[in-house]
Scaffold this motif. Structure first.
Motif, PDB file in Angstrom:
ATOM      1  N   UNK A  81      -2.824  10.612   8.887  1.00 15.26           N
ATOM      2  CA  UNK A  81      -4.216  10.425   9.338  1.00 15.26           C
ATOM      3  C   UNK A  81      -4.834   9.171   8.722  1.00 15.26           C
ATOM      4  N   UNK A  82      -4.367   8.883   7.510  1.00 15.12           N
ATOM      5  CA  UNK A  82      -4.965   7.757   6.764  1.00 15.12           C
ATOM      6  C   UNK A  82      -4.179   6.457   6.951  1.00 15.12           C
ATOM      7  N   UNK A  83      -3.378   6.389   7.988  1.00 14.59           N
ATOM      8  CA  UNK A  83      -2.491   5.225   8.137  1.00 14.59           C
ATOM      9  C   UNK A  83      -3.266   3.906   8.237  1.00 14.59           C
ATOM     10  N   UNK A  84      -4.458   3.951   8.815  1.00 17.07           N
ATOM     11  CA  UNK A  84      -5.206   2.681   8.969  1.00 17.07           C
ATOM     12  C   UNK A  84      -5.599   2.096   7.609  1.00 17.07           C
ATOM     13  N   UNK A  85      -6.315   2.848   6.738  1.00 20.67           N
ATOM     14  CA  UNK A  85      -6.621   2.255   5.418  1.00 20.67           C
ATOM     15  C   UNK A  85      -5.379   2.001   4.585  1.00 20.67           C
ATOM     16  N   UNK A  86      -4.347   2.870   4.730  1.00 22.67           N
ATOM     17  CA  UNK A  86      -3.104   2.655   3.968  1.00 22.67           C
ATOM     18  C   UNK A  86      -2.448   1.340   4.376  1.00 22.67           C
ATOM     19  N   UNK A  87      -2.426   1.076   5.679  1.00 26.99           N
ATOM     20  CA  UNK A  87      -1.818  -0.148   6.175  1.00 26.99           C
ATOM     21  C   UNK A  87      -2.597  -1.376   5.667  1.00 26.99           C
ATOM     22  N   UNK A  88      -3.924  -1.245   5.704  1.00 28.70           N
ATOM     23  CA  UNK A  88      -4.757  -2.364   5.227  1.00 28.70           C
ATOM     24  C   UNK A  88      -4.488  -2.639   3.743  1.00 28.70           C
ATOM     25  N   UNK A  89      -4.403  -1.570   2.950  1.00 30.90           N
ATOM     26  CA  UNK A  89      -4.143  -1.744   1.513  1.00 30.90           C
ATOM     27  C   UNK A  89      -2.771  -2.374   1.280  1.00 30.90           C
TER      28      UNK A  89
END
Lengths: 262, 315
Positions: A223-231
């Motif tokens: 679910x958190x792939x977007x912020x994880x990818x950004x980080x």
């Protein structure tokens, strides 16, 4: 590393009121968040539904403080070593010079974990923060990626210090970005659109977004792939950049003989 | 005997200024080498290059057979450094804690740290104050800590930047004895020290070097240096009583220069081609003075080093 942590602890312990100030002050922040949450009237449904504004504030404030320790203190601790004259003795030991210098703030990270758990505990026990849905594993992954990105910024600041002897020119930026653009006190959606652009250029924004998702809503890593990818992108850019900059700054001090100057 | 320290045309420049120029030296293991020079002569720059704190501009340097640029890690593990700044410790930690911290950074095995630190605290008679905060230590105690820190990991080579600076006479003597008899003679370590103390240069060092304006001017055993640096003869007069304006008086004598008078004692250099002893005696007797002793002065290292170091203030 253990020796560096132990030294930091012993120096902190030598100041009688240090621990009272650090831990009591840390707990007092939570009281301030509770007061602030109490004064804020209408809350967006997305916040109200998943623990309320106090939990939102608690996660924002507590983690922003911990995650930005490196940004604020990596350079400052090296500056302290320069002032007391211990930089050169550290640099001629068998320990890698970069580790000896950057490890100066190791204790602050260890102590930061104690303060973080204290603050979360006070928030949950005394002020009813709701972390019942928390996905701690996802939160841990976010924390690690965010620490890597933000400490890389701290290492850049330390490199700046080694060359220019003052880290201050970057510090104002750190405070400003942490508390205004990254969504510590309010969702960044409330910022005008042109300021939101700045928010999305900062790793802390994604870290807090991810942590709130993991701890308030119990979201999974998927679910958190977007912020994880950004980080991850920030890490891939900032880590090599910071390491190269620090190495070059050290080489510069060796070339110019300015290591012990401040 | 293998080489402990070797440099070949080692040079350090800061922009257009040259701090150390083409220094070539070889110091074998087990030698106590003393480097002498005025402030700003290049002593500390040379030590800092040899301990990897400073990158050479050109030339080569090897410490314990390791290249100071290519194998800096191995060099740092081989050396102990005594800094001229005796305050380079954590003021709010005790002496013992400071040494334990640096022992850990020097990779002293954890099980040996306590024993080694206690041993050094005893060796430098700091054991009674070991648990007091470093910031309460006197200058002499701080300097002892400085030397103790350099010995923590038992390195084969020691660099000491003015090791007896700030110590009282007894402590300085104790450190000199320790360096000469224990560190060099018994343990076989190599010591590279900088000093302003002539006694240390003449009586402590196996070999000495004099550096001025970044260049090594004199290099050799103290006795060889004496022979090497031949000067105009130096004479000494001891008068029965101090004589008023003796300097002005003697300046009139042909061939006398570089006059120095202190009470009833006068030293001067003489150009033997025109200097006449008879003229000197006549001038002094005419002024009512009496000569008790007259003859060549023991030049020692003082005058020689002053010449080599190009600095009147130095010695």
């Amino acid at each position: 590393m253990w020796a560096l942590i132990r030294r930091g602890f012993l120096i902190a312990k030598s100041y009688r009121l240090n621990f009272v100030g650090t831990y009591f002050g840390g707990a007092l922040y939570i009281f301030f968040y509770a007061l602030l949450a109490n004064f804020v009237g209408q809350q967006p449904a997305a916040i109200r539904e998943f623990g309320g504004y106090f939990t939102f504030l608690l996660i924002g404030g507590v983690f922003a403080r911990y995650l930005s320790l490196g940004m604020k203190f990596l350079a400052r601790e090296i500056e302290q070593e320069m002032v007391i004259g211990t930089v050169e003795p550290l640099m001629v030991t068998a320990t890698n010079p970069a580790l000896a210098l950057l490890g100066a703030s190791a204790w602050l990270f260890v102590e930061g974990i104690f303060v973080l758990f204290l603050q979360l505990g006070v928030g949950v026990i005394f002020f009813g923060a709701d972390l019942s849905r928390a996905n701690w594993l996802a939160a841990l992954v976010i924390i690690i990626l965010a620490l890597l990105a933000l400490n890389s910024w701290g290492i850049l600041s330390a490199a700046f210090l080694l060359i220019f002897k003052r880290a201050d020119p970057l510090n104002w930026l750190i405070d400003l970005t942490t508390y205004i653009f990254c969504g510590v006190y309010f969702p960044i959606a409330l910022l005008p659109w042109f300021l939101q652009i700045f928010s999305y250029l900062l790793p802390l924004t994604y870290a807090l977004e991810g942590l709130r998702g993991a701890l308030m809503r119990g979201q999974s890593l998927y679910d958190l792939r977007a912020p994880l990818f950004a980080l991850l992108i920030f890490d891939l850019v900032l880590i090599p950049l910071a390491l190269i900059a620090f190495r070059r700054a050290l080489a510069y001090t060796k070339r110019t003989g300015s290591l012990g100057q401040y | 005997m293998t080489t402990a320290i070797e440099t070949r045309a080692l040079t350090k420049c800061y922009g257009n200024a040259t701090a150390v120029q083409d220094v070539t030296l070889v110091i074998p293991h087990g030698e106590l080498f003393g480097l002498f020079g005025a402030n700003g002569a290049g002593k500390t720059t040379l030590i800092r290059m040899l301990t990897t704190l400073l990158a050479p501009t050109r030339g080569e340097a090897y410490v314990n057979s390791f290249d100071v640029v290519k194998h800096a890690d191995a060099v740092r593990a081989s050396v102990g450094m005594v800094f001229s700044n005796e305050n380079s410790f954590y003021g709010r930690l005790s002496g013992r804690e400071n040494l334990k911290f640096f022992a850990a950074l020097q990779n002293v095995p954890r099980q040996n740290v306590r024993v080694r630190v206690d041993e050094l605290l005893r060796m430098f008679t700091l054991d009674r104050h070991a648990d007091a905060m470093f910031q309460t230590y006197s200058t002499g105690m701080r300097q002892k800590m400085n030397v103790a820190r350099a010995l923590l990991h038992d390195p084969p080579i020691l660099f000491l930047d003015e090791p007896t600076k700030g110590m009282d006479v007894q402590t300085a003597d104790a450190v000199r004895v320790l360096l000469k008899q224990e560190i060099v003679a018994r343990q076989g370590k190599t010591v590279f020290l900088t000093t302003h103390d002539l006694y240390e240069m003449e009586h402590l060092c196996d070999r000495i070097g004099v550096i001025a304006h970044g260049e090594m001017r004199v290099f050799g055993r103290p006795r060889e240096v004496l022979n090497q640096a031949r000067r105009k003869p130096l004479y000494q007069i001891e008068l029965a009583q101090p004589l008023a304006e003796v300097t002005k008086l003697l300046e009139r004598v042909n061939g006398i220069r570089e006059l120095r008078a202190e009470g009833a004692r006068v030293e001067f250099e003489a150009d033997t081609e025109i200097f006449s002893e008879k003229e000197l005696w006549d001038v002094i007797y005419a002024a009512g003075g009496q000569i008790r002793k007259f003859g060549p002065a023991d030049q020692g290292l003082r005058a020689l080093l002053r010449d080599a170091a190009d600095d009147e203030q130095l010695v």
